[in-house]
Design an enzyme around this catalytic site. Structure first.
Site, PDB file in Angstrom:
ATOM      1  N   ARG A   1      60.522  17.907  40.861  1.00  0.00           N
ATOM      2  CA  ARG A   1      60.393  17.538  39.451  1.00  0.00           C
ATOM      3  C   ARG A   1      59.523  16.297  39.263  1.00  0.00           C
ATOM      4  O   ARG A   1      59.229  15.923  38.135  1.00  0.00           O
ATOM      5  CB  ARG A   1      61.787  17.308  38.837  1.00  0.00           C
ATOM      6  CG  ARG A   1      62.541  18.600  38.597  1.00  0.00           C
ATOM      7  CD  ARG A   1      63.812  18.386  37.799  1.00  0.00           C
ATOM      8  NE  ARG A   1      64.791  17.591  38.539  1.00  0.00           N
ATOM      9  CZ  ARG A   1      65.672  18.087  39.397  1.00  0.00           C
ATOM     10  NH1 ARG A   1      65.692  19.409  39.626  1.00  0.00           N
ATOM     11  NH2 ARG A   1      66.526  17.309  40.015  1.00  0.00           N
TER      12      ARG A   1
ATOM     13  N   ASP B   1      49.218   9.474  64.444  1.00  0.00           N
ATOM     14  CA  ASP B   1      49.821   9.144  65.741  1.00  0.00           C
ATOM     15  C   ASP B   1      51.040  10.000  66.039  1.00  0.00           C
ATOM     16  O   ASP B   1      51.637   9.898  67.118  1.00  0.00           O
ATOM     17  CB  ASP B   1      50.175   7.656  65.817  1.00  0.00           C
ATOM     18  CG  ASP B   1      51.113   7.185  64.705  1.00  0.00           C
ATOM     19  OD1 ASP B   1      51.524   8.025  63.874  1.00  0.00           O
ATOM     20  OD2 ASP B   1      51.424   5.982  64.661  1.00  0.00           O
TER      21      ASP B   1
ATOM     22  N   ASP C   1      45.067   1.967  61.259  1.00  0.00           N
ATOM     23  CA  ASP C   1      46.011   0.965  60.736  1.00  0.00           C
ATOM     24  C   ASP C   1      46.614   0.164  61.894  1.00  0.00           C
ATOM     25  O   ASP C   1      47.793  -0.163  61.893  1.00  0.00           O
ATOM     26  CB  ASP C   1      47.108   1.648  59.908  1.00  0.00           C
ATOM     27  CG  ASP C   1      47.924   0.652  59.077  1.00  0.00           C
ATOM     28  OD1 ASP C   1      47.514  -0.524  58.960  1.00  0.00           O
ATOM     29  OD2 ASP C   1      48.992   1.050  58.569  1.00  0.00           O
TER      30      ASP C   1
ATOM     31  N   ASN D   1      53.173   7.088  53.887  1.00  0.00           N
ATOM     32  CA  ASN D   1      53.795   5.796  54.170  1.00  0.00           C
ATOM     33  C   ASN D   1      53.587   4.831  52.997  1.00  0.00           C
ATOM     34  O   ASN D   1      52.470   4.653  52.511  1.00  0.00           O
ATOM     35  CB  ASN D   1      53.223   5.197  55.448  1.00  0.00           C
ATOM     36  CG  ASN D   1      53.353   6.154  56.631  1.00  0.00           C
ATOM     37  OD1 ASN D   1      52.366   6.619  57.178  1.00  0.00           O
ATOM     38  ND2 ASN D   1      54.576   6.488  56.990  1.00  0.00           N
TER      39      ASN D   1
END
Length: 394
Positions: free
Chosen positions: A236, A257, A283, A228
């Site tokens: 590449r 989660d 978080d 995230n």
């Protein structure tokens, strides 16, 4: 129970630092772990308060959540002692005994207020609750391209002088900083963090794989919420994600989660990174432990349903994940052991924050930060520095 008595959790499976005792006990005296052994080794003392359970109950070290914004209608950015107290009182319900109060990208004035408040709270907190062991500064030194739910209007380039002001305001308690090292002055701030024993974490970053390598050379040792807010994997250009997989210098946070990343991607990360380098985080927002509804995050409305928190445009905005659910999910998604979980929730964060001499494992002499799980891995009891902070009603 008088202050001179000891608590013995007896006839349980104890996940101690070096071994797992199937028929074990653990003794807590004066905020510390004073004995660990097998049940037949226990010698009862006059002031012992014995809690007898069964080996289906598991005793593990309390979780250390290095990335958590809020819970139970409180947020570190509220800038009040009451907010941090609410967080500290609520988190033992999910097995968290220590945490970093995590800020987010806001105005300089709002960030400084939150830092001053957290620094003062850390100096005055009591033993009965989860311990704020420092501050995680998430932003504003991040990439506008990878803002996620961080308000773009307050993003700014990394700034050593401003960080120095903020660290002074926080009483020296900023322990971890999420930044985008590819931004102007990013490597300079990374180097300064390393010099001053603050963890530099790459997050909300558009760094290439080679730029992550430069950041590691400068002192970066951590990745904020894998997948995230980062440049992803390309054949590449491995990006931040490829570096998280391949660079052994990095501890890597993950929100398990099943929403921030699919269960299969949790397994892929776990198989590549392993429990040696992974750190489970929540978080979470103020909406955790509350009903569905609309709540505030950095001045933005966040819409919360049973599992997900999003901004109006659908952007994921933190989580409502409880740490004990992160444990269950991770075991389900990866088939890892509870020993692996202990590494990812306690040992690794303690080592990263330089706390392993006092926290992060069950060992004689360490803080009595202890969680008792039942056979379903639900939190039965949580002790914060020897004090019973939460007990599940039967």
């Amino acid at each position: 129970m008088d202050t001179h008595s000891s608590i013995i959790i007896y006839n349980v499976t104890v996940y101690s630092e070096n071994q797992t005792l199937k028929n074990g006990y653990i003794k807590l005296t004066n905020k510390k772990i004073t004995e660990i052994g097998e049940t037949h080794q226990y010698v009862r003392q006059p002031n012992d308060h014995v809690i007898e359970l069964s080996p289906s109950y598991k005793v593990i070290p309390g979780a250390i959540d290095v990335h958590i914004h809020g819970v139970n209608n409180a947020d570190a950015m509220d800038g009040t002692a009451e907010a941090l107290k609410t967080m500290a009182r609520t988190l033992p319900k999910e097995g968290t005994t220590s945490f970093l109060a995590t800020t987010m990208t806001q105005s300089n004035e709002a960030v400084e207020k939150a830092l001053r408040n957290a620094g003062a709270y850390i100096e005055e907190q009591t033993d009965a609750d989860a311990e704020v062991v420092g501050i995680h500064l998430e932003g504003p030194f991040i990439s506008p391209k990878r803002a996620g739910a961080q308000p773009p209007t307050h993003i700014q380039d990394p700034n050593v002088a401003l960080f120095q002001e903020w660290q002074k305001a926080a009483g020296g308690h900023i322990k971890l900083v999420t930044l985008a090292p590819e931004q102007p002055n990013g490597l300079a701030l990374t180097s300064y963090l390393k010099e001053t024993h603050v963890v530099a974490s790459i997050g909300h970053s558009d760094s290439t794989y080679d730029q992550v390598g430069e950041a590691i050379e400068a002192g970066a040792s951590h990745i904020t919420h894998l997948y995230n807010g980062m440049r992803g994997l390309h054949h590449r250009e491995p990006g931040v994600l490829g570096a998280a997989y391949l660079r052994d210098e990095l501890f890597v946070e993950l929100i398990t989660d099943g929403i921030h990343c699919r269960p299969e991607m949790v397994k892929l990360a776990y198989d590549q990174i392993t429990s040696e380098r992974m750190i489970l985080i929540t978080d979470s927002l103020r909406a955790k432990w509350l009903k569905n509804g609309t709540y505030d995050l950095g001045g933005q409305p966040v819409h919360v349903n049973d599992t997900t928190a999003t901004l109006a445009d659908g952007t994921l905005a933190g989580s409502i994940l409880k740490m004990n659910d992160a444990i269950k999910n991770t075991m389900s998604f990866t088939n890892c052991s509870l020993e692996d979980i202990v590494k990812m929730t306690a040992e690794n964060p303690a080592k990263q924050l330089n706390l392993f001499d006092t926290k992060g494992s069950l060992k004689i002499g360490k803080d009595a930060d202890i969680v008792v799980l039942n056979e379903n891995l639900d939190v039965k009891m949580t002790f914060c520095r020897g004090t019973l902070s939460f007990q599940k009603e039967d």
